[in-house]
Design a protein around this motif. Structure first.
Motif, PDB file in Angstrom:
ATOM      1  N   LEU A  21       4.127   1.308 -17.075  1.00  0.00           N
ATOM      2  CA  LEU A  21       4.098   1.137 -15.621  1.00  0.00           C
ATOM      3  C   LEU A  21       2.844   1.742 -14.991  1.00  0.00           C
ATOM      4  CD1 LEU A  21       7.832   1.875 -14.725  1.00  0.00           C
ATOM      5  CD2 LEU A  21       6.689  -0.344 -14.794  1.00  0.00           C
ATOM      6  N   TYR A  22       2.416   2.905 -15.493  1.00  0.00           N
ATOM      7  CA  TYR A  22       1.230   3.520 -14.893  1.00  0.00           C
ATOM      8  C   TYR A  22       0.001   2.654 -15.134  1.00  0.00           C
ATOM      9  CZ  TYR A  22      -1.175   5.083 -19.113  1.00  0.00           C
ATOM     10  OH  TYR A  22      -1.871   5.117 -20.291  1.00  0.00           O
ATOM     11  N   HIS A  23      -0.041   1.970 -16.295  1.00  0.00           N
ATOM     12  CA  HIS A  23      -1.164   1.084 -16.597  1.00  0.00           C
ATOM     13  C   HIS A  23      -1.146  -0.126 -15.663  1.00  0.00           C
ATOM     14  CE1 HIS A  23      -4.268  -0.705 -19.170  1.00  0.00           C
ATOM     15  NE2 HIS A  23      -3.635  -1.842 -18.989  1.00  0.00           N
ATOM     16  N   PRO A  45      -1.419   6.644   0.815  1.00  0.00           N
ATOM     17  CA  PRO A  45      -0.197   7.401   1.103  1.00  0.00           C
ATOM     18  C   PRO A  45       0.003   8.522   0.091  1.00  0.00           C
ATOM     19  CG  PRO A  45       0.234   5.033   1.100  1.00  0.00           C
ATOM     20  CD  PRO A  45      -1.129   5.224   0.531  1.00  0.00           C
ATOM     21  N   ARG A  46       0.904   9.412   0.387  1.00  0.00           N
ATOM     22  CA  ARG A  46       1.236  10.481  -0.542  1.00  0.00           C
ATOM     23  C   ARG A  46       1.886   9.901  -1.792  1.00  0.00           C
ATOM     24  NH1 ARG A  46       4.929  14.623   2.507  1.00  0.00           N
ATOM     25  NH2 ARG A  46       6.095  12.684   2.750  1.00  0.00           N
ATOM     26  N   GLU A  47       1.775  10.630  -2.896  1.00  0.00           N
ATOM     27  CA  GLU A  47       2.328  10.156  -4.170  1.00  0.00           C
ATOM     28  C   GLU A  47       3.812   9.838  -4.053  1.00  0.00           C
ATOM     29  OE1 GLU A  47       1.511  13.187  -6.984  1.00  0.00           O
ATOM     30  OE2 GLU A  47      -0.621  12.730  -7.168  1.00  0.00           O
ATOM     31  N   GLU A  48       4.560  10.725  -3.394  1.00  0.00           N
ATOM     32  CA  GLU A  48       6.010  10.510  -3.312  1.00  0.00           C
ATOM     33  C   GLU A  48       6.355   9.279  -2.482  1.00  0.00           C
ATOM     34  OE1 GLU A  48       5.160  14.256  -0.715  1.00  0.00           O
ATOM     35  OE2 GLU A  48       4.344  13.262  -2.502  1.00  0.00           O
ATOM     36  N   ASP A  49       5.543   8.990  -1.447  1.00  0.00           N
ATOM     37  CA  ASP A  49       5.790   7.805  -0.628  1.00  0.00           C
ATOM     38  C   ASP A  49       5.522   6.529  -1.417  1.00  0.00           C
ATOM     39  OD1 ASP A  49       6.446   9.411   1.513  1.00  0.00           O
ATOM     40  OD2 ASP A  49       4.427   9.361   2.380  1.00  0.00           O
ATOM     41  N   LEU A  50       4.418   6.523  -2.143  1.00  0.00           N
ATOM     42  CA  LEU A  50       4.085   5.351  -2.939  1.00  0.00           C
ATOM     43  C   LEU A  50       5.106   5.140  -4.058  1.00  0.00           C
ATOM     44  CD1 LEU A  50       2.198   3.028  -3.506  1.00  0.00           C
ATOM     45  CD2 LEU A  50       0.710   4.588  -4.764  1.00  0.00           C
ATOM     46  N   ALA A  51       5.535   6.234  -4.677  1.00  0.00           N
ATOM     47  CA  ALA A  51       6.537   6.130  -5.735  1.00  0.00           C
ATOM     48  C   ALA A  51       7.840   5.534  -5.206  1.00  0.00           C
ATOM     49  CB  ALA A  51       6.793   7.512  -6.352  1.00  0.00           C
ATOM     50  N   ARG A  53       8.199   3.515  -2.575  1.00  0.00           N
ATOM     51  CA  ARG A  53       8.002   2.100  -2.253  1.00  0.00           C
ATOM     52  C   ARG A  53       8.042   1.230  -3.515  1.00  0.00           C
ATOM     53  NH1 ARG A  53       2.944   2.073   2.043  1.00  0.00           N
ATOM     54  NH2 ARG A  53       3.572   3.888   3.258  1.00  0.00           N
ATOM     55  N   LEU A  54       7.482   1.753  -4.601  1.00  0.00           N
ATOM     56  CA  LEU A  54       7.403   0.984  -5.835  1.00  0.00           C
ATOM     57  C   LEU A  54       8.650   1.118  -6.706  1.00  0.00           C
ATOM     58  CD1 LEU A  54       3.711   1.840  -6.724  1.00  0.00           C
ATOM     59  CD2 LEU A  54       4.565  -0.441  -6.205  1.00  0.00           C
ATOM     60  N   GLY A  55       9.494   2.106  -6.416  1.00  0.00           N
ATOM     61  CA  GLY A  55      10.687   2.324  -7.222  1.00  0.00           C
ATOM     62  C   GLY A  55      10.376   2.902  -8.586  1.00  0.00           C
ATOM     63  N   ILE A  56       9.332   3.763  -8.656  1.00  0.00           N
ATOM     64  CA  ILE A  56       8.953   4.396  -9.912  1.00  0.00           C
ATOM     65  C   ILE A  56       8.865   5.900  -9.693  1.00  0.00           C
ATOM     66  CG2 ILE A  56       7.707   2.367 -10.750  1.00  0.00           C
ATOM     67  CD1 ILE A  56       5.110   3.638  -9.850  1.00  0.00           C
ATOM     68  N   SER A  57       8.591   6.643 -10.767  1.00  0.00           N
ATOM     69  CA  SER A  57       8.518   8.092 -10.645  1.00  0.00           C
ATOM     70  C   SER A  57       7.190   8.517 -10.041  1.00  0.00           C
ATOM     71  CB  SER A  57       8.693   8.759 -12.014  1.00  0.00           C
ATOM     72  OG  SER A  57       7.545   8.573 -12.818  1.00  0.00           O
ATOM     73  N   ARG A  58       7.207   9.671  -9.399  1.00  0.00           N
ATOM     74  CA  ARG A  58       5.978  10.216  -8.830  1.00  0.00           C
ATOM     75  C   ARG A  58       4.961  10.515  -9.929  1.00  0.00           C
ATOM     76  NH1 ARG A  58       5.631  15.753  -5.150  1.00  0.00           N
ATOM     77  NH2 ARG A  58       3.356  15.816  -4.969  1.00  0.00           N
ATOM     78  N   VAL A  59       5.454  10.901 -11.101  1.00  0.00           N
ATOM     79  CA  VAL A  59       4.563  11.211 -12.216  1.00  0.00           C
ATOM     80  C   VAL A  59       3.792   9.976 -12.657  1.00  0.00           C
ATOM     81  CG1 VAL A  59       4.443  12.072 -14.571  1.00  0.00           C
ATOM     82  CG2 VAL A  59       6.067  13.063 -12.965  1.00  0.00           C
TER      83      VAL A  59
END
Length: 267
Positions: A21-23, A45-51, A53-59
């Motif tokens: 997913l990160y790729h 946006p902040r990492e947590e906001d983008l995560a 929206r995308l339904g993935i982990s912040r990491v």
């Protein structure tokens, strides 16, 4: 489509693909930057906001942004967030995936990152009394058994890590079947084995003959070796893990921030 103008982006990344997913996120952002849909100087946006929206982990988001920053397409500043830059990739002719970067801070998140973006294969599983050095490390009676397992971890078809571990648990779910299909960190959670403290030691050693076979290296070549000791709430050793990494496939990094002394700022 501007990725950041949409409130709900879940489903944009494909979990049914072999591509991590990160790729996928890194490639999506790179294309939008190159097409000008994400403009030079634009704040992300902040990492947590983008995560969210995308339904993935912040990491997963963090790893994608970190690699784009390494390419020179993003600038990340502590306390100021992330913004787009107009610079091109630093290595446009680079062939193959870059080394997987694994930060030493936020360790538990990092373990999730490895589990999400790599593949693991279980080579052996036993519940046996450990050898004397391991028994002493766990402070065990001579006849008490631990779970011993050996695994290899791969990325893009390349094995980069040889994992040998000893775990103190009698939980029935901590078995070969479960270890073969999920990460150990997830299994720790499932079995109620809390990790509250971790000690790590990294050394440059020579690769042993058996790991060399799986890592496609010559016995005696230099290998990055990591020893990780995980402790429970009672400060008892719960897990002892040794990993031999191909140094060209994984890189550890850490960030140290200096907090000025009040006297420095007033001087």
């Amino acid at each position: 489509m501007d990725l950041y103008d949409n409130a709900n982006l879940q489903g944009l990344l494909r979990r049914d693909l072999h591509t991590p997913l990160y790729h996928q996120l890194r490639q999506l952002l790179r294309e939008q930057i190159q097409r000008g849909e994400l403009r030079d100087g634009q704040q992300l946006p902040r990492e947590e906001d983008l995560a969210k929206r995308l339904g993935i982990s912040r990491v997963t988001v963090r790893l994608a942004l970190a690699e784009l920053a390494e390419e020179g397409l993003l600038v990340r500043q502590r306390g100021r967030g992330t913004r787009i830059t107009s610079g091109r990739s630093r290595n446009p002719g680079h062939a193959g995936p870059p080394p997987l970067r694994s930060p030493l801070y936020e360790l538990i998140d990092n373990l999730d990152t490895l589990a999400d973006n790599t593949q693991v294969r279980l080579l052996s599983y036993q519940r046996i009394p450990p050898p004397e050095p391991v028994r002493q490390a766990f402070n065990l009676p001579a006849d008490e058994a631990l779970v011993s397992c050996v695994r290899v971890r791969s990325r893009h078809g390349q094995t980069f890590g040889y994992y040998s571990s000893w775990t103190r648990t009698r939980h029935p779910d901590f078995n070969a079947e479960q270890l073969a299909r999920q990460s150990r960190i997830d299994l720790f959670r499932q079995c109620g084995l809390p990790i509250v403290r971790v000690e790590q030691k990294i050394s440059a050693l020579r690769v042993d003959p058996v790991p060399a076979i799986y890592l496609q290296m010559q016995p005696g070549q230099a290998v990055m070796t990591l020893e990780r000791r995980s402790f429970d709430r009672d400060d008892q050793l719960l897990d002892l893990l040794e990993i031999q990494y191909r140094p060209d496939q994984l890189r550890y990094q850490m960030r140290l921030d200096h907090t000025p002394d009040p006297m420095e700022s007033s001087a």
